[in-house]
Design a protein around this motif. Structure first.
Motif, PDB file in Angstrom:
ATOM      1  N   TYR A 249       0.847  -1.194   0.000  1.00 53.39           N
ATOM      2  CA  TYR A 249       0.000   0.000   0.000  1.00 53.39           C
ATOM      3  C   TYR A 249       0.890   1.255   0.000  1.00 53.39           C
ATOM      4  O   TYR A 249       0.590   2.243  -0.672  1.00 53.39           O
ATOM      5  N   GLY A 250       2.000   1.198   0.737  1.00 49.74           N
ATOM      6  CA  GLY A 250       2.958   2.303   0.718  1.00 49.74           C
ATOM      7  C   GLY A 250       3.510   2.535  -0.670  1.00 49.74           C
ATOM      8  O   GLY A 250       3.733   3.680  -1.082  1.00 49.74           O
ATOM      9  N   HIS A 251       3.718   1.462  -1.426  1.00 51.35           N
ATOM     10  CA  HIS A 251       4.169   1.613  -2.817  1.00 51.35           C
ATOM     11  C   HIS A 251       3.154   2.403  -3.635  1.00 51.35           C
ATOM     12  O   HIS A 251       3.532   3.291  -4.396  1.00 51.35           O
TER      13      HIS A 251
ATOM     14  N   GLN B 190       4.012   7.345   1.981  1.00 51.52           N
ATOM     15  CA  GLN B 190       4.745   6.131   1.616  1.00 51.52           C
ATOM     16  C   GLN B 190       5.770   5.778   2.697  1.00 51.52           C
ATOM     17  O   GLN B 190       5.875   4.621   3.119  1.00 51.52           O
ATOM     18  N   LEU B 191       6.510   6.775   3.164  1.00 51.03           N
ATOM     19  CA  LEU B 191       7.521   6.538   4.190  1.00 51.03           C
ATOM     20  C   LEU B 191       6.879   6.062   5.485  1.00 51.03           C
ATOM     21  O   LEU B 191       7.387   5.158   6.156  1.00 51.03           O
TER      22      LEU B 191
ATOM     23  N   PHE C 187      12.542  -5.820   2.703  1.00 50.32           N
ATOM     24  CA  PHE C 187      11.767  -5.025   1.751  1.00 50.32           C
ATOM     25  C   PHE C 187      11.553  -3.603   2.265  1.00 50.32           C
ATOM     26  O   PHE C 187      11.713  -2.632   1.534  1.00 50.32           O
ATOM     27  N   ALA C 188      11.165  -3.487   3.542  1.00 48.21           N
ATOM     28  CA  ALA C 188      10.854  -2.169   4.106  1.00 48.21           C
ATOM     29  C   ALA C 188      12.086  -1.281   4.154  1.00 48.21           C
ATOM     30  O   ALA C 188      12.034  -0.093   3.818  1.00 48.21           O
ATOM     31  N   ILE C 189      13.222  -1.857   4.579  1.00 50.91           N
ATOM     32  CA  ILE C 189      14.455  -1.059   4.653  1.00 50.91           C
ATOM     33  C   ILE C 189      14.867  -0.598   3.254  1.00 50.91           C
ATOM     34  O   ILE C 189      15.267   0.556   3.051  1.00 50.91           O
ATOM     35  N   SER C 190      14.766  -1.502   2.256  1.00 50.11           N
ATOM     36  CA  SER C 190      15.108  -1.125   0.884  1.00 50.11           C
ATOM     37  C   SER C 190      14.228   0.031   0.410  1.00 50.11           C
ATOM     38  O   SER C 190      14.707   0.985  -0.215  1.00 50.11           O
ATOM     39  N   GLY C 191      12.934  -0.070   0.687  1.00 56.46           N
ATOM     40  CA  GLY C 191      12.016   0.988   0.269  1.00 56.46           C
ATOM     41  C   GLY C 191      12.340   2.319   0.917  1.00 56.46           C
ATOM     42  O   GLY C 191      12.347   3.365   0.266  1.00 56.46           O
ATOM     43  N   MET C 192      12.607   2.307   2.255  1.00 52.83           N
ATOM     44  CA  MET C 192      12.933   3.554   2.958  1.00 52.83           C
ATOM     45  C   MET C 192      14.239   4.148   2.437  1.00 52.83           C
ATOM     46  O   MET C 192      14.355   5.363   2.256  1.00 52.83           O
ATOM     47  N   ALA C 193      15.220   3.297   2.191  1.00 56.55           N
ATOM     48  CA  ALA C 193      16.500   3.797   1.678  1.00 56.55           C
ATOM     49  C   ALA C 193      16.324   4.446   0.310  1.00 56.55           C
ATOM     50  O   ALA C 193      16.916   5.489   0.017  1.00 56.55           O
TER      51      ALA C 193
END
Length: 650
Positions: free
Chosen positions: A113-115, A126-127, A148-154
């Protein structure tokens, strides 16, 4: 469970090449829904609902990746409602492993959903969703979702130029066991690592990271990793002045993106490949080739942007519809209360009228002399006063209803920055609890990471607090009453002063600001009775807007563009006409009717309150009995025309 999570993440970034069609998914979902509803045991229901969630999440991601953001949003909201239902929760409440499985799927749902929030431009939301997914995954030691979450935040921090924050997120990978990395997400992590090194001018180190990522991607035939690490190598070799290698990997990137068109997670599309080749040829001083790829990048970016605008417009309509539905209950309550009050007042009015009639009839029957007539007149007068009082109450009730509508509009405008303040405040509170836990456990590295997040949250709270303050100041200015004193004024002199004040004010704020301006003043202009302070505010607002439009256009144009603002005065039959014209980006026809509405603005969040033109409209039309209108050709020019009547001829 791990296979579900891996599949979910891969479908997020590879659907354009490998996903299955929506029609096939719909048939699977319908069959699974029927099986779930008719299942005879909880164990069958539990196994069915896991597969059903897998298919529904896949469909929502497919809907997102094809740009149908409105339907994707509806599908995600339905998924949250379904997964949060008592029936589903009961199926996963029998053991710790069931609860862990439930929370793991919830973390996956929140991440994806953040995506959707990210591809629709809601980066802060999103963050927030990625952080929610990370906290749930960390609590359950769900390492796959943590990756997955860490990759997205980075990636978010990297895209925003927040290099220290991106590095901080990447350091968290050290706490995750190696067996939870797949070759594919290792390739993505190496790409992020390389991009951070590029941003910190460590081209040699970046090249090593990209080469490792490319090797892993080749081993798995992972086209996303092949694409991202190829463009990374092209950039690294450009920085190292290795012309042939830079071109080779740049063309490789173009070939890959011609196949898959877009990688939403890393914000890449085919225009990204063209832009990279433009940067390559510019760096190596090949202007003809550079210009060719710049044109191709511009064409693809425009085509993508036009379609994305349509998709985002549909998405915004769905959001507005949902807000309306949420507010309907409160509105109905208020309407019911107002109806009760109105009925009560009407009942009193009817009783009073009945009593008055009875009294009048009684007096006429008992006594016909003048004294009785005088008494009857007095009673009637009393009843009339009561009617006027009741009428005044009804008018006041109507005023309160109108005030309620205005208050709702103001509250809606202020709600956005306040939502951000509340969200980041709540998130900060949770981070403090986490930090206390890490302090007790002695993990000072994690404490530092959390404190960095807290610092970022406080910055965002401060920014959005200032945004709310800006809106309130604008509303106060909008409601401020001038003294209304008009005096004979030299319009040419007032226009000249306003133009120079605007130009030098903008130069003082931004040393890089540079735009030309012209004054065409009618020497035969008569002096007019105007409120000079108010008219000056209107001129400053229009001229500032004109300079802003040319500045924004100059950021997207080549060196041939010359920004210019022309201010003209002209004597006309009914008075004086003032024109403010710019050669900026123009106003689309679709919003021309809205620009004078309060709170409507085309400027980015934090740069405008949407009250300037509304205030200008009131000053010209209500304060001076004049007219203000706009003419524009999108992408070319905009002209505001002000007509001030000469009241001395009246």
């Amino acid at each position: 469970m791990r296979s579900l999570l891996t599949f979910t993440f891969l479908i997020l970034i590879q659907f354009s090449t490998f996903g299955q069609g929506p029609g096939q998914l719909d048939r699977k979902i319908e069959a699974l829904q029927n099986k779930f509803e008719t299942a005879s045991s909880d164990s069958v229901k539990k196994a069915t609902v896991e597969e059903l969630m897998k298919q529904k999440i896949e469909k929502s991601l497919i809907t997102t990746n094809v740009g149908d953001y409105a339907n994707a949003y509806v599908e995600f909201r339905q998924l949250f409602e379904f997964w949060g239902s008592d029936e589903v929760k009961d199926l996963f409440s029998h053991s710790e492993s069931d609860e862990k499985e439930y929370q793991s799927i919830l973390s996956t749902l929140i991440f994806n959903y953040g995506h959707l929030m990210g591809v629709t431009g809601n980066i802060n939301e999103q963050l927030i969703q990625y952080r929610r997914a990370f906290r749930i995954a960390r609590k359950e030691r769900d390492f796959q979702n943590m990756v997955f979450a860490i990759s997205g935040m980075a990636m978010i921090h990297l895209s925003n130029g927040e290099i220290d924050s991106a590095k901080n997120k990447m350091e968290r990978f050290s706490s995750i066991p190696a067996e939870f990395y797949t070759d594919k997400n290792s390739s993505d992590i190496l790409f992020l690592e390389g991009m951070i090194k590029i941003r910190t001018e460590d081209a040699e180190g970046a090249k090593e990271s990209f080469e490792k990522g490319l090797q892993v991607a080749k081993k798995e035939s992972y086209i996303v990793g092949l694409t991202t690490n190829s463009i990374g190598l092209s950039k690294a070799y450009t920085a190292l002045d290795a012309k042939d290698s830079s071109l080779y990997y740049g063309l490789q990137t173009l070939r890959y993106l011609r196949r898959i068109r877009e990688i939403q997670l890393f914000r890449m599309d085919i225009s990204t490949a063209y832009e990279n080749l433009f940067e390559h040829f510019s760096h190596f001083n090949q202007p003809d080739s550079a210009y060719k790829y710049l044109e191709l990048a511009f064409y693809e970016k425009r085509k993508f942007t036009e379609q994305n605008i349509k998709n985002l417009a549909a998405f915004q309509e769905v959001l507005l519809e949902r807000e309306k539905k949420l507010s309907t209950i409160e509105t109905e309550k208020l309407e019911l209360q107002n109806q009760y009050r109105t009925n009560f007042l009407l009942t009193i009015l009817a009783v009073l009228m009945l009593l008055g009639g009875i009294l009048i009839y009684s007096y006429r029957q008992k006594n016909k002399d003048n004294k009785l007539l005088a008494m009857q007149k007095e009673e009637i007068q009393s009843t009339l006063e009561q009617l006027k009082s009741t009428q005044a109450q009804l008018i006041q009730s109507e005023k309160m209803a109108s005030l309620g509508e205005l208050t709702a509009g103001i509250a809606h405008e202020i709600q956005n920055p306040l939502n951000f303040v509340n969200n980041f405040s709540e998130l900060s509170s949770e981070l403090i609890d986490e930090m206390n836990e890490e302090i007790e456990s002695g993990d000072m590295e994690e404490v530092k990471a959390i404190s960095q997040d807290l610092k970022e949250n406080l910055k965002k709270i401060n920014n959005h607090g200032k945004r709310a303050g800006s809106i309130i100041r604008g509303m106060l200015e909008h409601s401020r009453k001038s003294d209304g004193h008009k005096e004979l004024t030299d319009i040419n002199k007032l226009v000249d002063e306003s133009l120079r004040l605007s130009f030098h004010g903008l130069r003082a704020k931004d040393k890089d600001f540079n735009a030309g301006y012209k004054l065409n003043l009618d020497p035969d202009l008569p002096q007019l009775n105007v409120i000079s302070q108010d008219l000056s505010r209107v001129l400053l607002n229009l001229i500032n807007n004109a300079f802003y439009a040319t500045t924004q256009k100059s950021k997207n144009e080549n060196g041939d563009y010359q920004p210019e603002v022309i201010v003209t005065t002209k004597k006309v039959t009914s008075g004086v006409q003032i024109s403010v014209k710019d050669n900026g980006s123009g106003i689309p026809d679709s919003i021309k009717e809205k620009i004078f509405q309060p709170f409507f603005t085309t400027k980015p969040t934090g740069e405008g309150t949407g009250l300037g033109l509304s205030l200008s409209y009131d000053i010209i039309t209500k304060g001076h009995g004049g007219e203000i209108k706009v003419l524009s050709q999108e992408g070319q020019w905009t002209e505001f025309l002000i007509l001030i009547p000469d009241t001395s001829k009246a």
